[in-house]
Design a protein around this motif. Structure first.
Motif, PDB file in Angstrom:
ATOM      1  N   LYS A   1       5.357   1.190 -11.535  1.00  0.00           N
ATOM      2  CA  LYS A   1       5.654   2.458 -12.204  1.00  0.00           C
ATOM      3  C   LYS A   1       4.381   3.281 -12.127  1.00  0.00           C
ATOM      4  CE  LYS A   1       4.687   3.795 -16.346  1.00  0.00           C
ATOM      5  NZ  LYS A   1       4.238   5.206 -16.281  1.00  0.00           N
ATOM      6  N   PRO A   2       4.372   4.335 -11.330  1.00  0.00           N
ATOM      7  CA  PRO A   2       3.134   5.115 -11.188  1.00  0.00           C
ATOM      8  C   PRO A   2       2.845   5.917 -12.464  1.00  0.00           C
ATOM      9  CG  PRO A   2       4.751   5.603  -9.445  1.00  0.00           C
ATOM     10  CD  PRO A   2       5.462   4.849 -10.508  1.00  0.00           C
TER      11      PRO A   2
ATOM     12  N   GLY B   1       9.513   4.944  -8.962  1.00  0.00           N
ATOM     13  CA  GLY B   1       8.499   4.044  -8.419  1.00  0.00           C
ATOM     14  C   GLY B   1       9.068   3.119  -7.362  1.00  0.00           C
TER      15      GLY B   1
ATOM     16  N   LEU C   1       4.284   3.854  -1.848  1.00  0.00           N
ATOM     17  CA  LEU C   1       3.824   4.851  -2.832  1.00  0.00           C
ATOM     18  C   LEU C   1       3.081   5.992  -2.135  1.00  0.00           C
ATOM     19  CD1 LEU C   1       3.904   5.530  -5.848  1.00  0.00           C
ATOM     20  CD2 LEU C   1       1.656   4.472  -6.082  1.00  0.00           C
TER      21      LEU C   1
ATOM     22  N   SER D   1       4.293  10.000  -3.105  1.00  0.00           N
ATOM     23  CA  SER D   1       3.457  10.627  -4.137  1.00  0.00           C
ATOM     24  C   SER D   1       3.132  12.074  -3.820  1.00  0.00           C
ATOM     25  CB  SER D   1       2.130   9.868  -4.261  1.00  0.00           C
ATOM     26  OG  SER D   1       2.372   8.570  -4.733  1.00  0.00           O
TER      27      SER D   1
ATOM     28  N   PRO E   1      -0.208   4.198 -15.365  1.00  0.00           N
ATOM     29  CA  PRO E   1       0.455   3.428 -14.308  1.00  0.00           C
ATOM     30  C   PRO E   1       0.491   1.945 -14.678  1.00  0.00           C
ATOM     31  CG  PRO E   1      -1.821   3.864 -13.687  1.00  0.00           C
ATOM     32  CD  PRO E   1      -1.589   4.591 -14.990  1.00  0.00           C
TER      33      PRO E   1
ATOM     34  N   GLU F   1      -3.680   3.961  -9.824  1.00  0.00           N
ATOM     35  CA  GLU F   1      -2.797   2.958  -9.214  1.00  0.00           C
ATOM     36  C   GLU F   1      -3.575   2.094  -8.228  1.00  0.00           C
ATOM     37  OE1 GLU F   1      -2.050   6.199  -9.272  1.00  0.00           O
ATOM     38  OE2 GLU F   1      -0.142   6.417 -10.348  1.00  0.00           O
TER      39      GLU F   1
END
Ligand code: GLN
Length: 446
Positions: A165-166, A187, A200, A204, A410, A435
């Protein structure tokens, strides 16, 4: 891609991770990748990815596992889906979830029950249970989920995979069907840490279509994944190992701490004193926001409309009564109550204040630590049907994951061994937008 689809069609009858696949378009896109050839920079090119069914896909039915969105065909792609297309990944299908992502076992889906691939009598966790099971079963190397209170990390833990989960704002929520907008985050679910970092990277970044999306620069999350974590300072809150956490889970996490220590990290015992208030705080805030977000399902604009209704009031009442399941109705009632005049100060406002204290707990500890560690869940996967009729027991399952959503930090779950023959996860929580630190520790550990 042909093999991926054939495998899903042959085996998913036992797991039921997918609500639907997108065969024709997946094969077309794969043919296009074959034709164009693979550019070495496009590391994800041609790889299949599964999408949780509360993330909209243009022209492909998206239901959030609710009857109220039966047959809903979105006219646009979520930003994350667009970004995966740009990376030339192949969207293979949509995965099962708890209705509107409300749940911890994928059992509140209006359509089907998903099994845990490790033991078909156990739940896959939730709400991203379909995405996690699809990765764990080996159908796809990667999937997207959403996490409002643990819905990526808890199913990742129950399925023995990596779930991130960012930071709130790291990934655009445009096109994620809203549950609780101040907590929701899209995520990544993959088998290993490196793959997770790659995925990711692809999703992002700033998106002007989501006003809460952040312009914070996006580093290459695969940089510095070299196994070196010497000098890393990790905090272990005593509240995360208290009673309620199964002793074997606690033992596995203490062993994980030893491994991290042997890799050069230091581990300090700390306290996050407001942890005990996280579950009630979360359920007031999440339900309040849900009751507001779900007003749009009125039987008029899109989705399910009740038949044989005479008045406008009837359209609303019957469409919503027939379209929403019990858990969703429970949240709408709880949320509407906490927001109503006379109760707002006692519930919603109080919860918002406690949320700040929970955030301050994290800020205090992360001032002089790089990471916070603990178990992702108090137990391994529980049995199908075991908790579904007891909402409070189900809600307590989120006790270790929801603080990170309330604070916005995160947080990831990394596989940390087995208890009773079932996988469990170690949770790592980082500073906002760090992260990469979580990935560094996770990569060294796995
Ligand atoms: N299990 C939690 C809930 O039911 C979290 C769900 C989620 O993260 N979407 O609200």
């Amino acid at each position: 891609i042909q093999g991926t689809l054939a495998n899903i069609h042959a085996q998913d009858g036992d797991i039921k991770a997918f609500l639907r696949t997108d065969d024709e378009r997946a094969l077309e896109k794969a043919a296009q990748v074959d034709k164009d050839g693979i550019n070495p920079q496009d590391v994800l090119s041609g790889l299949p990815v599964a999408i949780k069914d509360n993330i909209v896909t243009k022209g492909l039915i998206t239901t959030a596992a609710s009857k109220i969105l039966d047959n809903f065909k979105p006219i646009y792609d979520a930003t994350v889906v667009q970004k995966l297309n740009d990376a030339k990944m192949i969207t293979i299908g949509k995965t099962n979830l708890d209705e509107f992502a409300m749940g911890s076992s994928t059992e509140t889906s209006a359509y089907q029950m998903t099994s845990n691939p490790w033991d078909h009598t156990k739940v896959p966790g939730g709400s991203s249970g379909g995405s996690a099971a699809a990765v764990a079963a080996g159908f796809v190397p990667a999937a997207l989920g959403t996490d409002t209170g643990g819905s990526i990390r808890q199913p990742a833990a129950f399925n023995g995979i990596v779930g991130m989960k960012p930071t709130y704002g790291r990934v655009s929520r445009w096109g994620a069907i809203a549950f609780a907008s101040s907590l929701d985050q899209i995520g990544t679910l993959t088998r290993g840490v490196y793959d997770n970092a790659l995925l990711l990277n692809a999703i992002s970044g700033l998106d002007t279509k989501d006003s809460t999306s952040s312009g914070n620069p996006v580093p290459d999350f695969t940089a510095n994944l070299n196994g070196d974590i010497k000098g890393m300072k990790i905090a272990m809150p005593k509240e995360y190992l208290q009673e309620g956490v199964q002793p074997e889970v606690k033992a596995a996490i203490l062993k994980a701490a030893d491994t991290l220590r042997s890799l050069g990290a230091t581990i300090d015992e700390v306290s996050l004193p407001h942890t005990q208030y996280a579950v009630p705080t979360y359920y007031i805030i999440a339900s309040s926001e849900a009751s507001s977000n779900l007003q749009r399902y009125d039987g008029i604009r899109y989705g399910y409309r009740a038949k044989d209704v005479k008045t406008l009031e009837d359209v609303y009442v019957k469409s919503r009564s027939e379209g929403f399941g019990d858990e969703v109705k429970r949240r709408i009632m709880l949320g509407t109550f906490s927001l109503s005049a006379g109760y707002y100060d006692a519930y919603f406002k109080k919860a918002a204040q406690v949320r700040t204290l929970i955030k301050q707990d994290f800020d205090d500890i992360l001032k002089d630590h790089d990471l916070i560690m603990g178990p992702t869940t108090p137990t391994p996967a529980f049995g199908i049907g075991e908790k579904v009729s007891d909402p409070v027991t189900m809600y307590m399952n989120d006790i270790l994951t929801i603080s990170a959503n309330l604070a916005g930090n995160p947080s990831a779950s990394i596989p940390a061994g087995f208890v009773d023959g079932l996988p469990i996860g170690m949770q790592l929580i980082g500073k906002p937008f760090a992260e990469n630190t979580i990935y560094r520790a996770g990569f060294a550990f796995e």
